[in-house]
Scaffold this motif. Structure first.
Motif, mmCIF file in Angstrom:
data_model
loop_
_atom_site.group_PDB
_atom_site.id
_atom_site.type_symbol
_atom_site.label_atom_id
_atom_site.label_comp_id
_atom_site.label_asym_id
_atom_site.label_seq_id
_atom_site.Cartn_x
_atom_site.Cartn_y
_atom_site.Cartn_z
ATOM 1 N N ILE A 7 52.126 -17.106 -30.163
ATOM 2 C CA ILE A 7 51.459 -17.794 -31.188
ATOM 3 C C ILE A 7 52.699 -18.620 -31.577
ATOM 4 O O ILE A 7 53.784 -18.406 -31.392
ATOM 5 C CB ILE A 7 50.994 -16.972 -32.407
ATOM 6 N N THR A 8 52.478 -19.855 -32.052
ATOM 7 C CA THR A 8 53.318 -20.729 -32.852
ATOM 8 C C THR A 8 53.020 -20.344 -34.432
ATOM 9 O O THR A 8 51.969 -20.510 -34.633
ATOM 10 C CB THR A 8 53.109 -22.405 -32.545
ATOM 11 N N ALA A 26 68.966 -5.217 -39.894
ATOM 12 C CA ALA A 26 68.460 -4.141 -39.312
ATOM 13 C C ALA A 26 68.394 -4.270 -37.704
ATOM 14 O O ALA A 26 67.928 -3.381 -36.971
ATOM 15 C CB ALA A 26 66.818 -4.299 -39.363
ATOM 16 N N ARG A 27 69.104 -5.188 -37.202
ATOM 17 C CA ARG A 27 69.829 -4.886 -35.860
ATOM 18 C C ARG A 27 68.555 -5.503 -34.898
ATOM 19 O O ARG A 27 68.305 -4.815 -33.813
ATOM 20 C CB ARG A 27 70.674 -4.034 -35.614
ATOM 21 N N ARG A 28 67.681 -6.230 -35.356
ATOM 22 C CA ARG A 28 66.500 -6.621 -34.637
ATOM 23 C C ARG A 28 66.644 -8.051 -34.422
ATOM 24 O O ARG A 28 67.159 -8.922 -34.970
ATOM 25 C CB ARG A 28 65.038 -6.246 -35.345
ATOM 26 N N SER A 29 65.648 -8.391 -33.338
ATOM 27 C CA SER A 29 65.420 -10.120 -33.320
ATOM 28 C C SER A 29 64.451 -10.310 -34.242
ATOM 29 O O SER A 29 63.771 -9.528 -34.946
ATOM 30 C CB SER A 29 64.869 -10.280 -31.629
ATOM 31 N N LEU A 30 64.463 -11.491 -34.280
ATOM 32 C CA LEU A 30 63.562 -12.274 -35.348
ATOM 33 C C LEU A 30 61.871 -11.843 -35.046
ATOM 34 O O LEU A 30 61.385 -11.650 -36.085
ATOM 35 C CB LEU A 30 63.529 -13.721 -35.762
ATOM 36 N N ASN A 31 61.665 -11.936 -33.850
ATOM 37 C CA ASN A 31 60.293 -11.616 -33.458
ATOM 38 C C ASN A 31 60.097 -10.149 -33.705
ATOM 39 O O ASN A 31 58.839 -9.886 -34.200
ATOM 40 C CB ASN A 31 60.352 -11.806 -31.880
ATOM 41 N N SER A 32 60.825 -9.270 -33.358
ATOM 42 C CA SER A 32 60.865 -7.817 -33.499
ATOM 43 C C SER A 32 60.708 -7.650 -35.241
ATOM 44 O O SER A 32 59.852 -6.662 -35.591
ATOM 45 C CB SER A 32 61.895 -6.948 -33.065
#
Length: 52
Positions: A7-8, A26-32
């Motif tokens: 999705i956008t 949290a050492r996560r990607s933004l998506n994660s």
């Protein structure tokens, strides 16, 4: 995840900055980070719905 949907998503700049900061902490990607927070909220809502 069995199936993923792309999705956008438009976010206010300040919310985006906050999410990026939280993801780095949290050492996560933004998506994660976004998926983690949505799944956590869903679990909370489902638990509240199941409680009498």
């Amino acid at each position: 995840m069995d199936h993923e949907v792309r999705i956008t998503l438009r976010l206010p700049a300040d919310l985006h900055e906050w999410l990026v900061s939280q993801a780095k902490t949290a050492r996560r990607s933004l998506n994660s980070e976004i998926v983690y927070r949505l799944e956590s909220e869903r679990a909370t809502v489902e638990a509240e719905t199941e409680s009498p």
